[in-house]
Motif scaffolding. Structure first.
Motif: not given
Length: 338
Positions: A82-94, A131-143
């Motif tokens: 449902h979501y932008s991996p970038y925004k999820v990364a921001e939320n959880f980095n906070v 989903l795989t592509e979104k998780i890869v993107e999420l991990e890159k933003y988180v780290h």
């Protein structure tokens, strides 16, 4: 090796209760989980539901972090489709900046609701990414590891925490296990949703055998279970007698598991597809301390996982608390050998 217990809470709203009471119960259960020494406490994501209060896990996690001191708090999970991996990364980095070393980011691909809520969540933000592509993107933003040739290179999901949230892949199939293995990420198999222990064991085997160790990581598998412990076997049976699962199979090939006939009927109405419904007994490890201990040891020996994340959806609330207290006592000092 000891068996580690963690807790998943879905903030259920039982008949006669309010959503405020449901969330207060989640807070109390998180605090009890910490006192009992459980490893982590996760909350779920469900939408447009009168039976579940937890629609925004990242907001609830923030509150739970403030109400506890040491237990890891996380999502079980964020429905990443449902979501932008970038925004999820921001939320959880906070969150990880507010509580260093205590934040888990579990992600899954279930809709978390019925077709209407999915449409509302994705309104104006269509995505063809897997989903795989979104998780890869999420991990890159988180780290903060976007490659220089990435079209958004230079953007950061601030704040950058000293201890990033730990990402877990959630699923209930061999396919989800293979995704986690390919990405070299921890994996949680939701047996309380799938209900088939043989599929769970096959998924764990596929995860371990296909795990990508290129970055020096090691597989970490967890099984999600529904567990009810009571003072007597009769009480455990009484507490769980009404719990069912309804698996909906749509003509399009999609399937979804819900917890009530009303939810199944509403999903069918909204989907407007041909369907079949399979009613199943909920798979629950239940009984006295001795019975549940033996069941957990059997599953440990069959799967080799050293952690179970447990959900207990029974009422009244005092019986939920009692179940976790009894579970903690049942496993105190237990050493298991695979």
């Amino acid at each position: 090796m000891t068996i580690t217990i963690s807790v998943l809470d879905q903030s259920p709203i039982y008949p006669g209760e309010t959503s405020e009471e449901a969330l207060q119960h989640t807070i109390a259960l998180a605090q009890l989980s910490e006192r009992l020494g459980f490893r982590r406490f996760w909350v779920s994501e469900h939408h447009d539901s009168e039976q579940v209060a937890g629609s925004s896990p990242e907001v609830l996690i923030s509150h739970l972090l403030a109400k506890t001191e040491s237990i890891r708090i996380g999502s079980g999970g964020i429905m990443l489709q449902h979501y932008s991996p970038y925004k999820v990364a921001e939320n959880f980095n906070v969150l990880a900046t507010l509580a260093p070393g205590r934040v888990d980011l579990g992600v899954g691909r279930a809709p978390g609701g019925l077709p209407r809520s999915t449409q509302a969540l994705q309104q104006g933000t269509p995505s063809t990414a897997s989903l795989t592509e979104k998780i890869v993107e999420l991990e890159k933003y988180v780290h903060n590891t976007l490659e220089e040739d990435h079209p958004l290179f230079g953007v950061k999901a601030g704040p950058i925490p000293a201890s990033p949230p730990e990402i877990y892949v959630l699923g209930a199939s061999v396919a989800s296990a293979e995704i986690a293995a390919e990405l070299g990420l921890p994996y949680v198999f939701s047996l309380f949703i799938n209900g088939n222990q043989e599929v769970a064991l096959e998924a764990i085997r596929a995860y371990r055998s296909g795990f990508n160790t290129a970055d020096g990581k090691q597989p970490q598998a967890i099984i999600g279970l529904s567990v009810v412990v009571a003072d007597t076997a009769e009480e455990a049976q009484e507490l769980t007698s009404a719990l069912k699962l309804y698996k909906i199979h749509l003509a399009s090939g999609k399937s979804l598991t819900v917890a009530s006939q009303d939810q199944a009927d509403e999903f069918i109405r909204q989907s407007q597809e041909e369907y079949t419904i399979e009613e199943k007994e909920a798979v629950i490890l239940k009984g006295t301390q001795e019975t549940v201990r033996e069941q957990l040891l059997d599953l440990y020996q069959a799967s080799g996982v050293d952690e179970f994340i447990v959900t207990t959806n029974v009422q009244p609330f005092e019986k939920r608390l009692r179940s976790f207290e009894l579970l903690s006592e049942a496993l105190a000092g237990v050493t298991a050998e695979a």
